[in-house]
Every structure is written in structure tokens, then in C-alpha cells.
Write an enzyme that holds these catalytic residues in place. Sequence first.
Site, PDB file in Angstrom:
ATOM      1  N   SER A 259      23.083  -1.556  -0.226  1.00 29.21           N
ATOM      2  CA  SER A 259      22.145  -0.834  -1.088  1.00 29.21           C
ATOM      3  C   SER A 259      21.597  -1.735  -2.191  1.00 29.21           C
ATOM      4  CB  SER A 259      22.852   0.411  -1.616  1.00 29.21           C
ATOM      5  OG  SER A 259      21.910   1.404  -1.846  1.00 29.21           O
ATOM      6  N   HIS A 400      23.803   7.033   4.253  1.00 28.46           N
ATOM      7  CA  HIS A 400      23.824   5.859   3.393  1.00 28.46           C
ATOM      8  C   HIS A 400      25.276   5.546   3.011  1.00 28.46           C
ATOM      9  CE1 HIS A 400      21.780   3.179   0.611  1.00 28.46           C
ATOM     10  NE2 HIS A 400      22.616   3.551  -0.336  1.00 28.46           N
TER      11      HIS A 400
HETATM   12  C1  GCU Z   1      19.434   4.603  -5.402  1.00 33.87           C
HETATM   13  C2  GCU Z   1      18.203   3.734  -5.411  1.00 33.87           C
HETATM   14  C3  GCU Z   1      18.187   2.772  -4.228  1.00 33.87           C
HETATM   15  C4  GCU Z   1      19.485   2.011  -4.146  1.00 33.87           C
HETATM   16  C5  GCU Z   1      20.647   2.960  -4.181  1.00 33.87           C
HETATM   17  C6  GCU Z   1      22.017   2.284  -4.266  1.00 33.87           C
HETATM   18  O1  GCU Z   1      19.381   5.488  -4.342  1.00 33.87           O
HETATM   19  O2  GCU Z   1      17.078   4.568  -5.419  1.00 33.87           O
HETATM   20  O3  GCU Z   1      17.127   1.862  -4.356  1.00 33.87           O
HETATM   21  O4  GCU Z   1      19.498   1.194  -3.010  1.00 33.87           O
HETATM   22  O5  GCU Z   1      20.566   3.792  -5.316  1.00 33.87           O
HETATM   23  O6  GCU Z   1      22.107   1.145  -4.653  1.00 33.87           O
HETATM   24  O7  GCU Z   1      22.998   2.953  -3.993  1.00 33.87           O
END
Ligand code: GCU
Length: 420
Positions: A259, A400
Site C-alpha cells: 500500500s 486490500h
Molecule cells: C489509503 C490511501 C491509499 C493507501 C492506503 C494504505 O487507503 O488512500 O493510497 O495506499 O491508505 O497505505 O493503506
Amino acid sequence: MRRLLPAFWLMLSGMCAAADFPPVSQLKSQAELPDPLVMFDGKKVTTKEQWEQERRPELKALFQHYMYGYLPAPAPVTAKVESEKSDILKGKATMRDVTLRFGPAGTPPVGVLVVMPNQREAGQKIPMWVGINFCGNHAVLDEKSISLPKSWMPKSCAGCVDNQATDAGRGTQAANWNIEMIIDRGYGIALFYYGDVDPDRPDFSDGVHPFFLKPGQKELGKHDWGSIAAWAYGTHRVIDYVLTDPAVDPKRIAVVGHSRLGKTALLAAALDERVALVIPHQAGCGGTAPSRGKIGEPVKRINDVFPHWFNDTFPEFNEQTDKLPFDQNCLVALCAPRPVLLSNAVEDSWANPNGQFDVLKSADPVYRFLEAEGLEAKDFPETGKLVNSRLGYYIREGKHSMITEDWRVFLDFADKQFGK
Ligand code: GCU
């Protein structure tokens, strides 16, 4: 001098000082993902030398100038081994808990956890993962002797009390990192907690930032580094340390992050050729997904919610991403000819898995230009089926997250790309 030595100038400017690019208002719009093989002035790249000496340094400078901010020059590292244990994971591995220091006096130290397989032939060099973690090294492995981070930690981390790590967090992210499987497959791993480099909050008074201000500078300027650049810089310093171990194979350093830490991993790889392979897992906007277009997380949203991740110029593109003189395909292209795997999950539409496949397709010509294998798949692959080419792609069922199934795929990808 600028005229006579553009490559040299850009190399310098890519490392420390801001380059002389026009303000955002003077940039031209382009609806499509920009061609990585066309220079900023519109000239086509026709030779490998030109790619290496002109376009790559130019792209590195462009990304830092308009988006991530400039990383400072590398600062030498010193390491103190806090403890070592040679019989963890049923005797299969040795663990070293290290405090890493770099930068001007007062720069906060970074804890590094190194885990190496015990079983290896004399003289055998170990391929290494460098992993950036969300909740501390003590969370990735349940071992009492691993130091707790002293830096600020988000409350979302298990066992975190008053934004500080506690013993209750030990081992709580073990399933995300699968260290025993990594060891069983013949790899070592070095991990660090991103908050040691810069706590993840919109505040540059903590972490590395205040210690790298220029003399007399009070606050960060429009092209100075944001948090993602700082975490990437921290990754580079951990690599400096990892490479001091003679058991490590310097040609097989793989960086992985999830992420926002996937965004970090990709930037770290794009700016540093010592990274031989990178897996920016579910990185999405500001990492592996295109900034252009309307699918997934918008640039405006990421800048509004996480104002510290990028530099203070990037928000100028919020409503006009078509003015960016690059897109994330160019960041992947900067990794050429090294292996890059974009891994995703079906339910993670925020990270725009389809757009990420397009990013690979439009980085592919650079790999071909350098006579390397690029992306072998023409069409978006089936769920659960790894495209294991130099530019790799993978999408699984689910959400995710970084899970054991992902690590099986990461290791299969690394085995093939590293010729193991
Ligand atoms: C949020 C953000 C993302 C990121 C994510 C994370 O959802 O909007 O861009 O990748 O956090 O790092 O968990």
C-alpha cells in the site's frame, strides 16, 4: 554549463538540489500516459546511452521535482547490534536486532531486524528481501528480544498504547510477513518500521525532516521531500547496511512494501539500481496506478487526506493530472530492466488493478528498448494466475491486505527472476 553537460547537471540535481523545470502553469496537457522514451523537451530517445545518461536522470529529477520531493544525498550509516539469536524458527534462522544511525546529529535511529537462514553452503550468497513494515519489527516475529520502536505509532497498530508500541503488539503481523516461509525458501530478510524514519502524520517536526533542512531553512519548500520520499531514503540506508554483510548477495536485493509502503518500495527501486527486484504490493495511487483518469483513488483525494506523503507541488496537479510530465508508467520504466511485480486483489478497486496493468503495458517498451523481457501477457490475466515475466502481474481474490498467499507468489516471482 547546463547546456554543455545536461546529463551531469541532472544527475546532481536528481540527488540534492532542485532542477530548473518550469512552473506547473507552463506545463502542456497530455491526456495519454506520457511515453517514457520521449524527453521532456519532446526529443525521442534513440540510443541506450541516451536513456541511461539523459532520460533516466531527467525522469528521476522530474518525479522528485513535481511529486515526491528531492531526496538528500546519501548519508553514511553506522550500526549497533543490540542482540543476536542464532536458533530462532526451530533452529532454522539467525536473527539480529540492529540500531541504524545516519544523518546529522539528532536524526532518529532506525531499528532493523535481520533474519538469515542458517542452512547454507560455504561461501553461498543469500538473496535478500528488504521489507518496510507498518507496526514495528516486534510485530513481524514473536521474539521477546526484538526492540520495541520508540517512535510515534498509529493507534491502528495492535498493542499500541498512547501512540507507542508495547509488548502486546509482538507477533501480531507475523501472518503478513511469513518469515518462516521466506527462510524455508532460502532467502534472508531485513525489516524496518517506517515510522522510525518519519512518523506517518501531517507534521514535519518529527522524523528525519528537521535534521536535513539546509542551514537557515525553517520549513520545507515546495520541492522538498515528503514522507514517501523519506521512507524511500530510509530504505536506501537499510540497503547500505544490509550490503555490509558478506553473506548477502548484493545482486539479489528485493524490496517489498504494501500500500503506501508499496508506493515507497517502487520509488526506492526507481531511484536506486541496487534494488534488483521490487514488489510494490497493492500500491495504487501515487505508486503503481495511473494518476490520470477517473478510476480508483484520485490524486486530489490522496493529497487532501495525506498532505505529507508528497511534496507541496503535487497538489497543483489535483484538478489537472493531464499536466503531469510523467505518469506512474515512467516510474516503473525507471526500474528497467529489473523485475517489477504489480500484485493486486479483486476487491481492492481503490488501487485500480486494471489501471496498473496499463501502467505495465506502457512501461514495457522501455524494457524491450533495453533488450530485456517486458510484460509477456497481452491481456489482463485470470484471477490467481501469476504473469511471471520481468514485468509481472498478479491479481487474487479478496481484499486490500498482504497475506500468506501473496508471499507464495512473491517468492515464485523472485525464484524465477533471480534464477534460483
Ligand atoms: C489509503 C490511501 C491509499 C493507501 C492506503 C494504505 O487507503 O488512500 O493510497 O495506499 O491508505 O497505505 O493503506
